[in-house]
Motif scaffolding. Structure first.
Motif, PDB file in Angstrom:
ATOM      1  N   ALA A  31     -25.655  -8.449  36.057  1.00 57.45           N
ATOM      2  CA  ALA A  31     -24.338  -7.906  36.418  1.00 57.45           C
ATOM      3  C   ALA A  31     -23.687  -8.847  37.434  1.00 57.45           C
ATOM      4  N   CYS A  51     -35.048  -8.343  41.258  1.00 58.71           N
ATOM      5  CA  CYS A  51     -34.194  -7.285  40.694  1.00 58.71           C
ATOM      6  C   CYS A  51     -34.656  -5.943  41.265  1.00 58.71           C
ATOM      7  N   LYS A  52     -33.699  -5.116  41.696  1.00 54.86           N
ATOM      8  CA  LYS A  52     -34.059  -3.826  42.305  1.00 54.86           C
ATOM      9  C   LYS A  52     -34.126  -2.706  41.270  1.00 54.86           C
ATOM     10  N   GLY A  53     -33.905  -3.058  40.017  1.00 55.90           N
ATOM     11  CA  GLY A  53     -34.082  -2.067  38.942  1.00 55.90           C
ATOM     12  C   GLY A  53     -33.042  -0.973  38.920  1.00 55.90           C
ATOM     13  N   CYS A  54     -31.813  -1.271  39.348  1.00 53.91           N
ATOM     14  CA  CYS A  54     -30.787  -0.217  39.376  1.00 53.91           C
ATOM     15  C   CYS A  54     -30.347   0.181  37.963  1.00 53.91           C
TER      16      CYS A  54
HETATM   17  S1  SF4 Z   1     -30.570  -4.970  40.624  1.00 55.10           S
HETATM   18 FE1  SF4 Z   1     -29.427  -3.927  39.006  1.00 55.10          FE
HETATM   19  S2  SF4 Z   1     -27.624  -5.216  38.664  1.00 55.10           S
HETATM   20 FE2  SF4 Z   1     -29.089  -6.438  39.821  1.00 55.10          FE
HETATM   21  S3  SF4 Z   1     -30.251  -7.541  38.276  1.00 55.10           S
HETATM   22 FE3  SF4 Z   1     -31.390  -5.688  38.681  1.00 55.10          FE
HETATM   23  S4  SF4 Z   1     -30.680  -4.209  37.152  1.00 55.10           S
HETATM   24 FE4  SF4 Z   1     -29.180  -5.892  37.200  1.00 55.10          FE
END
Ligand code: SF4
Length: 250
Positions: free
Chosen positions: A128, A142-145
């Motif tokens: 994103a 990546c925080k896995g949102c």
């Molecule tokens: S934190 Fe969210 S927006 Fe960022 S890479 Fe991971 S899933 Fe995608």
């Protein structure tokens, strides 16, 4: 099909060359003219057989018993591209066709001999655009949102226990390949990057999956995660595939 046209032009050119060179060689030593003709005919037949076998290997159930025909066609790619340019064929359609044929051949190759080291390469544009986390080189940041598909790729990376990298361009991708030394690559990218990647790593098997660009090129792109899972399932057997799929798809 451009490769077929390129072979047709090659054949015509080779016959024209033989027509003018063979008589001169015969003047020097009479059997030389015939030998030259035999060589030209043999080479032309070899090109046509390679082309026909490549099409059969790629688009029929014929087992891939020989890799050489596709390798021969691979070396005709630059001339087929040039021909496509002259004939006004869109570069993107040429690249798409080559990726398709290469994927089909490589799927048969990996079915025959399963690679032990698989690398998953992703383009940066899958992330994103407004995500503040730096995932290039370390996807674990990546925080896995769930806002983009990267979160799913982190799960895929754990589930199949394969190195997964996000590359910002061709140079970085090549560096990652050099560093990880895989036996096979599953790569996501646009036509241009996939095509050049396939050419760069040849003859290493690479399965390319095209990304979708609903917001235009290189921005918040998407990919069919299910397709990646299906490819990995054929290479890396997993005892609880369906359970794993469910967890990835949430
Ligand atoms: S934190 Fe969210 S927006 Fe960022 S890479 Fe991971 S899933 Fe995608």
């Amino acid at each position: 099909m451009l490769a077929g046209l390129a072979i047709l032009i090659y054949t015509a050119a080779l016959i024209a060359i033989a027509g003018s060179v063979a008589p001169r060689l015969a003047l020097v030593f009479s059997p030389l003219g015939k030998i030259f003709w035999i060589f030209i005919i043999f080479f032309s037949v070899y090109l046509w057989v390679s082309f026909i076998l490549t099409i059969l290997f790629a688009y029929t159930n014929l087992p891939l018993f020989l890799y050489l025909p596709f390798k021969t066609i691979f070396y005709l790619v630059p001339s087929a591209m040039l021909l496509g340019k002259i004939l006004g064929v869109k570069r993107e359609s040429f690249e798409k066709s080559y990726i398709d044929i290469s994927n089909r051949i490589n799927k048969k190759r990996i079915a025959k001999q399963k690679p032990k080291k698989v690398l998953l390469l992703l383009p940066h544009c899958l992330q994103a655009a407004d995500c503040p986390w730096k995932i290039t080189f370390d996807i674990e940041n990546c925080k896995g949102c769930g806002k983009c598909s990267i979160a799913k790729f982190v799960e895929i990376s754990h589930r199949y226990n394969i190195p997964t990298f996000v590359a910002t361009g061709g140079t970085i991708a090549r560096r990652i390949v050099k560093k990880t030394r895989p036996e096979m690559i599953v790569a996501v990218a646009c036509e241009r990057d996939l095509f050049s990647g396939i050419i760069d790593v040849h003859p290493m098997p690479i399965i390319g999956v095209l990304n979708r660009r609903p917001f235009g090129p290189c921005y918040n792109t998407e990919v069919d995660v299910e397709e990646i899972i299906s490819i990995l399932d054929t290479v890396i057997p997993h005892p609880d595939n369906d359970k794993g799929r469910e967890s990835i798809h949430g």
